[in-house]
Design a protein around this motif. Structure first.
Motif, PDB file in Angstrom:
ATOM      1  N   GLN A   1       0.828  -1.197   0.000  1.00 50.52           N
ATOM      2  CA  GLN A   1       0.000   0.000   0.000  1.00 50.52           C
ATOM      3  C   GLN A   1       0.873   1.263   0.000  1.00 50.52           C
ATOM      4  OE1 GLN A   1      -2.809  -0.226   3.162  1.00 50.52           O
ATOM      5  NE2 GLN A   1      -3.450   1.904   2.973  1.00 50.52           N
TER       6      GLN A   1
ATOM      7  N   GLU B   1      -3.746  -3.741  -1.330  1.00 52.11           N
ATOM      8  CA  GLU B   1      -4.339  -2.407  -1.489  1.00 52.11           C
ATOM      9  C   GLU B   1      -3.376  -1.433  -2.166  1.00 52.11           C
ATOM     10  OE1 GLU B   1      -7.041  -1.036   1.326  1.00 52.11           O
ATOM     11  OE2 GLU B   1      -6.889  -2.786   2.639  1.00 52.11           O
TER      12      GLU B   1
ATOM     13  N   THR C   1      -7.991  -5.544  -2.951  1.00 54.45           N
ATOM     14  CA  THR C   1      -8.264  -4.207  -3.471  1.00 54.45           C
ATOM     15  C   THR C   1      -9.754  -3.950  -3.454  1.00 54.45           C
ATOM     16  OG1 THR C   1      -8.141  -2.757  -5.395  1.00 54.45           O
ATOM     17  CG2 THR C   1      -8.261  -5.098  -5.851  1.00 54.45           C
TER      18      THR C   1
ATOM     19  N   SER D   1      -4.828   2.272  -2.399  1.00 52.32           N
ATOM     20  CA  SER D   1      -5.608   2.985  -1.385  1.00 52.32           C
ATOM     21  C   SER D   1      -4.844   4.137  -0.751  1.00 52.32           C
ATOM     22  CB  SER D   1      -6.139   2.021  -0.327  1.00 52.32           C
ATOM     23  OG  SER D   1      -5.087   1.280   0.196  1.00 52.32           O
TER      24      SER D   1
END
Ligand SMILES: Nc1ncnc2c1ncn2[C@@H]1O[C@H](COP(=O)(O)OP(=O)(O)OP(=O)(O)O)[C@@H](O)[C@H]1O
Ligand SMILES: [Mg+2]
Lengths: 287, 260
Positions: free
Chosen positions: B103, B181, B212, B184
């Motif tokens: 991420q 992710e 995701t 994000s």
């Protein structure tokens, strides 16, 4: 109105130019004022020396003799800082190690050395170590006493290096710990071993964090190196004190030696700034 | 088990068997996860925050130590509780086969884009810099960042950083990509460029497991979607089925929440 906006979409308006000019001007004025302030300070310092009636001729005559002590000061400082850096890296790895022996050794080292005065440590290396050698020799181990009887300079380098190594262990440890865990994870995820991760990812980044405090230590070390005079090494401050006492002109000698240390430290600080700028290349958005 | 029907196709690329993860002494985060992913398949994992999605991905490449169960990636199998040199070697093998995207990108800030990409091949695979550079440049072009070749990460946007991070993983020629992710942390207008790269990766036949909440990726690209809740699968199947007709009331709630 509309036309103007379309034909000149990218011109900075004149009133903004004024603001920009003023910013430049302020910046320049600050620099000039800074130089003036320093000049005034230096002149003031010099005036003070004249007023208290320093014997400049005496100082000048002995300058050469005192300066030859710089060699010892620099020799001891450089060797000691090199030793300290090595010990600091090993110590930091030990402090962060999950191996109980390495961890406790490193923690004990830092605690013991930071918990005792440097002066005591210097005498330990120089005077107490031969006694240990003698005791061991009596227990039947041949040749230790000679090995443990250190000449002044090696004893000084060891004392300073081991002592600064302990303080710097904590600096290096903090530097390593300041690197985000995500970096280690990214390296691991690529398949790096712990050793590769340290060498390629952690150390290069930690170095950047560590350099300012290490330079600080080095500057402090230059001055602490005068402790080797306790063992009779004719380094910078020892010479100054000797001559000052002999001719009853200690003030002149002390002022002079203080200035010499100061200049050395200014040079070091300059070098530190250059290194820091060099290391910072990667993280600045504007260059 | 629905997974059984593809067992006969071929050996799965990833096989996770009864995986448990306990943090501390009693935080039971993964509660017996099974998962099989075959070569070239794209799997998307959804689920509420704290359900254990990241933990599962991180167990696959052993960034987290599984507490029980076993994990197999492209024929390299490790069971929880094993110890020793052989196991460490297996972990390194799995990490070379499974690339991971985080991420927070986690690019190496002291290296330029191209240096980040060749770092794996040079340090881990022992290649020379020179022989690693052509493929790294190809990857940079593939993610559309040829012009950022010599920039440090601090001068790249989030989307650009994530694309370099993907290229860095791909430089190891992985068999599987794990995405946790990846979009994000990005501003909304930068999400598209990263999802686009992931889609092209899927088109080229990469095996992908992605956590995701990009519904477009889950809906159009995924072969199967899994929903996790409290460390268990509560739903799994092709996306059209999951999104139109979820069986579990918890998954209906969750989907209603993220689809708004
Ligand atoms: N290193 C850790 N130590 C202790 N607890 C942890 C650790 N990592 C995760 N947890 C806990 O495990 C649970 C699952 O976390 P995980 O990060 O896998 O959730 P997630 O499904 O990825 O959530 P999110 O959507 O918020 O990313 C959480 O309760 C979290 O607090
Ligand atoms: Mg997560």
């Amino acid at each position: 109105m509309n036309d103007l906006a379309n034909t000149t979409p990218d011109t900075i308006p004149p009133e903004a130019k004024l603001v920009l000019d003023r910013i430049d001007q302020d910046r320049r004025r600050f620099k000039v004022n800074l130089v003036i302030a320093f000049a005034v300070l230096l002149v003031g310092l010099f005036a003070a020396m004249v007023i208290i009636g320093l014997d400049f001729k005496f100082m000048f005559n002995w300058l050469g003799f005192i300066m030859t002590g710089i060699g010892y000061t620099l020799l001891v400082s450089f060797l000691a800082i090199a030793l300290a850096c090595i010990l600091a890296v090993i110590g930091a790895l030990g402090r962060l190690s999950s191996n109980p022996i390495a961890n406790s050794l490193a923690t004990g080292y830092v605690s013991l050395i930071r918990g005792t005065p440097l002066l005591v440590q210097v005498y330990m290396w120089y005077l107490a170590l031969p006694q240990v050698g003698m005791a061991l020799e009596e227990m039947g181990i041949q040749g230790v006493q000679r090995l443990f009887t250190l000449p002044a300079i090696p004893a000084g380098v060891l004392a300073l290096g081991v002592c600064y190594g302990a303080y710097m262990t904590e600096t290096v440890r903090a530097g390593i710990q300041s690197i985000k865990i995500g970096q280690t994870e990214a390296a691991k995820a690529l398949g790096m071993t712990p050793r590769q991760t340290l060498r390629r990812v952690i150390f290069p980044q930690a170095l950047r964090v560590i350099i300012p405090p290490v330079s600080n230590e080095f500057i402090a070390m230059i001055k602490d190196s005068s402790l080797v005079s306790l063992m009779g090494v004719w380094e910078l401050s020892y010479r100054a004190i000797k001559i000052g006492r002999r001719y009853f002109q200690s003030l002149e000698m002390l002022v002079m030696v203080a200035m010499i240390y100061w200049v050395m430290c200014i040079i070091l600080q300059y070098i530190q700034e250059r290194i820091e700028n060099h290391m910072a290349r990667g993280d600045r958005r504007v260059s | 088990m629905p997974e059984n029907k593809m067992m006969k196709d071929k050996q799965p690329m990833i096989r996770i068997d009864n995986l448990h993860k306990v943090f501390g002494r009693d935080l039971h985060v993964l509660r017996g996860i099974d998962l099989e992913v075959k070569s070239g398949e794209v799997v998307v994992i959804l689920g509420p925050s704290g359900s254990g999605k990241s933990t599962l991905l991180r167990c696959i490449n052993f960034l987290e130590e599984p507490t029980a169960g076993s994990i197999e990636v492209d024929g390299v199998a490790i069971s929880a509780g094993e110890r020793g040199k052989e196991r460490d070697a297996h972990i390194l093998q799995i990490r070379k086969k499974a690339g991971m995207c985080f991420q927070s990108f986690n690019l190496f800030p002291h290296m330029t884009a191209i240096e980040n990409i060749i770092e794996g091949p040079v340090t881990v695979l022992g290649r020379s810099r020179k022989e690693s550079i052509p493929y790294a440049e190809e990857l940079l072009e593939w993610v559309g960042l040829t012009d950022k070749r010599d920039e440090h990460p601090s001068r790249l946007s989030g989307g650009q950083q994530q694309r370099v991070a993907i290229a860095r993983s791909l430089a190891m020629k992985p068999k599987v990509m794990l995405f946790d992710e990846p979009t994000s942390a990005l501003d909304p207008e930068l999400v598209g460029e990263v999802v686009d790269v992931m889609e092209r990766l899927a088109d080229e036949g990469m095996t992908i497991i992605a956590v995701t909440h990009e519904m477009h990726f889950a809906g159009d690209v995924a072969d199967r979607v899994f929903i996790m809740d409290d460390g268990n699968w509560i739903e799994e199947g092709p996306p059209e089925e999951i999104f139109t007709n979820p069986k579990h009331s918890r998954s209906r709630q969750f989907l209603a929440h993220i689809l708004k």
